[in-house]
Design an enzyme around this catalytic site. Sequence first.
Site, PDB file in Angstrom:
ATOM      1  N   THR A  95      11.249  -1.677   2.607  1.00  0.00           N
ATOM      2  CA  THR A  95      11.570  -0.241   3.355  1.00  0.00           C
ATOM      3  C   THR A  95      12.898   0.219   2.764  1.00  0.00           C
ATOM      4  O   THR A  95      13.837  -0.334   3.398  1.00  0.00           O
ATOM      5  CB  THR A  95      11.354  -0.229   4.960  1.00  0.00           C
ATOM      6  OG1 THR A  95      10.093  -0.890   5.037  1.00  0.00           O
ATOM      7  CG2 THR A  95      11.688   1.086   5.396  1.00  0.00           C
ATOM      8  N   LYS A 170       7.290   5.907   4.862  1.00  0.00           N
ATOM      9  CA  LYS A 170       7.529   4.955   5.684  1.00  0.00           C
ATOM     10  C   LYS A 170       8.774   5.376   6.761  1.00  0.00           C
ATOM     11  O   LYS A 170       8.715   4.925   7.746  1.00  0.00           O
ATOM     12  CB  LYS A 170       8.113   3.654   4.873  1.00  0.00           C
ATOM     13  CG  LYS A 170       8.471   2.336   5.410  1.00  0.00           C
ATOM     14  CD  LYS A 170       7.370   1.938   6.333  1.00  0.00           C
ATOM     15  CE  LYS A 170       7.689   0.888   7.429  1.00  0.00           C
ATOM     16  NZ  LYS A 170       8.258  -0.104   6.958  1.00  0.00           N
ATOM     17  N   LYS A 238      18.170   0.257  10.997  1.00  0.00           N
ATOM     18  CA  LYS A 238      18.280   0.818   9.516  1.00  0.00           C
ATOM     19  C   LYS A 238      17.525   1.760   9.162  1.00  0.00           C
ATOM     20  O   LYS A 238      17.902   2.714   8.524  1.00  0.00           O
ATOM     21  CB  LYS A 238      18.273  -0.618   8.720  1.00  0.00           C
ATOM     22  CG  LYS A 238      18.307  -0.148   7.152  1.00  0.00           C
ATOM     23  CD  LYS A 238      16.966  -0.118   6.622  1.00  0.00           C
ATOM     24  CE  LYS A 238      16.219  -1.564   6.571  1.00  0.00           C
ATOM     25  NZ  LYS A 238      14.906  -1.393   5.989  1.00  0.00           N
TER      26      LYS A 238
END
Length: 291
Positions: A95, A170, A238
Site C-alpha cells: 500500500t 486502496k 500511514k
Amino acid sequence: MEVGFIGLGIMGKAMSLNLLRHGFKVTVWNRTLSKCDELLEHGASVGSTPAEVVKKCKYTIGMLSDPSAALTVVFDKDGVLEQIGEGKCYIDMSTVDADTSSKISEEITKKGGYFLEAPVSGSKKPAEDGQLVILAAGEKTLYDEIIPAFDVMGKKSFFLGQVGNGAKMKLVVNMIMGSMLNAFSEGLVLADKSGLSQQTLLDVLDLGAMANPMFKMKGPTMLKNSYPPAFPLKHQQKDMRLALALGDENAVSMPVAAAANEAFKKARSLGLGDNDFSAVYEAIKFPETSP
C-alpha cells in the site's frame, strides 16, 4: 508457475504460504532473513537479495510496509531494478501512494520489464484464508498472466486501468475504514460513559444496517483491551496520511478523515503503533493521557 516474493511481514508471509500450498514454486526474500525459515520448511527457496529473486523468477511480487520500503527494494544496491529486463515482471502489492507506484513503473518499463500495482484490501485473517480483494492497475497483459496467483491469494481481483489507480483505490478504502473505526470507538466509549452495556451495543449494531465484519471481529477484542496485530496501527495511520495527501491534490475537504488521523497519531504517541489498528480505542478512551 514460479513466483518470487519479496517481503514476509504479516501479510506477505500468509500470501506466500498460500501460493506454496497451491503448488506454486516460490522464491522468497526478506530483509530479516530469519523470517524466511518457515517458508523454507514449506518448500520455498530463499534468495539472498531482491535482485537474485528477480533473476530467478519471471514474476516477482513485492509486499512491503510503506512507500520507503517499496522504493528501497527496487532502487537500492542488489534491488529489483538490477535484474529487471525484457520479459521480467514485477507486481507491487504494497500500500503506497500513486507517485511511488508511478516511479517504480517508469523505471521498470524503461528497462523492458512489465509492472503491475496490486494493493490488497484485507488484513491477516483474509490473507491467511486467501480472501483478499486485489486492486490491480498497470500492464493488462501481466494482470491476465498473474491471475492464477491472484486467485489463490484473493477472493476477487479488480483491474482498474492505469498505474496509480490501484494505489488511489486502496487509500480511499483504508481512509473509510480508519474513519469508521474511530466512530465505532467513540460509540463504545459513549455507551460506556452513558451507563449502557457495550456488549449490547455490539449486538444492536450487528442486527442493523451498520452490521459489518470489521465491527463484528474487532468489537469483542476491543472490549477486552486486546489488540493482536492483524493490521498494525502505524500502517493505518500511514494510509490515513497518504489519503489526506490525495485529498489535498484533488481539493477534497476531508474533516472526518483528518480527525481520525489525529486519533491514530495520538495512539502512536502512546506507543501503540505495533498493535492492531483497533487500539485507537485506547486513545479515545483516555484522550488526556500523555506519552
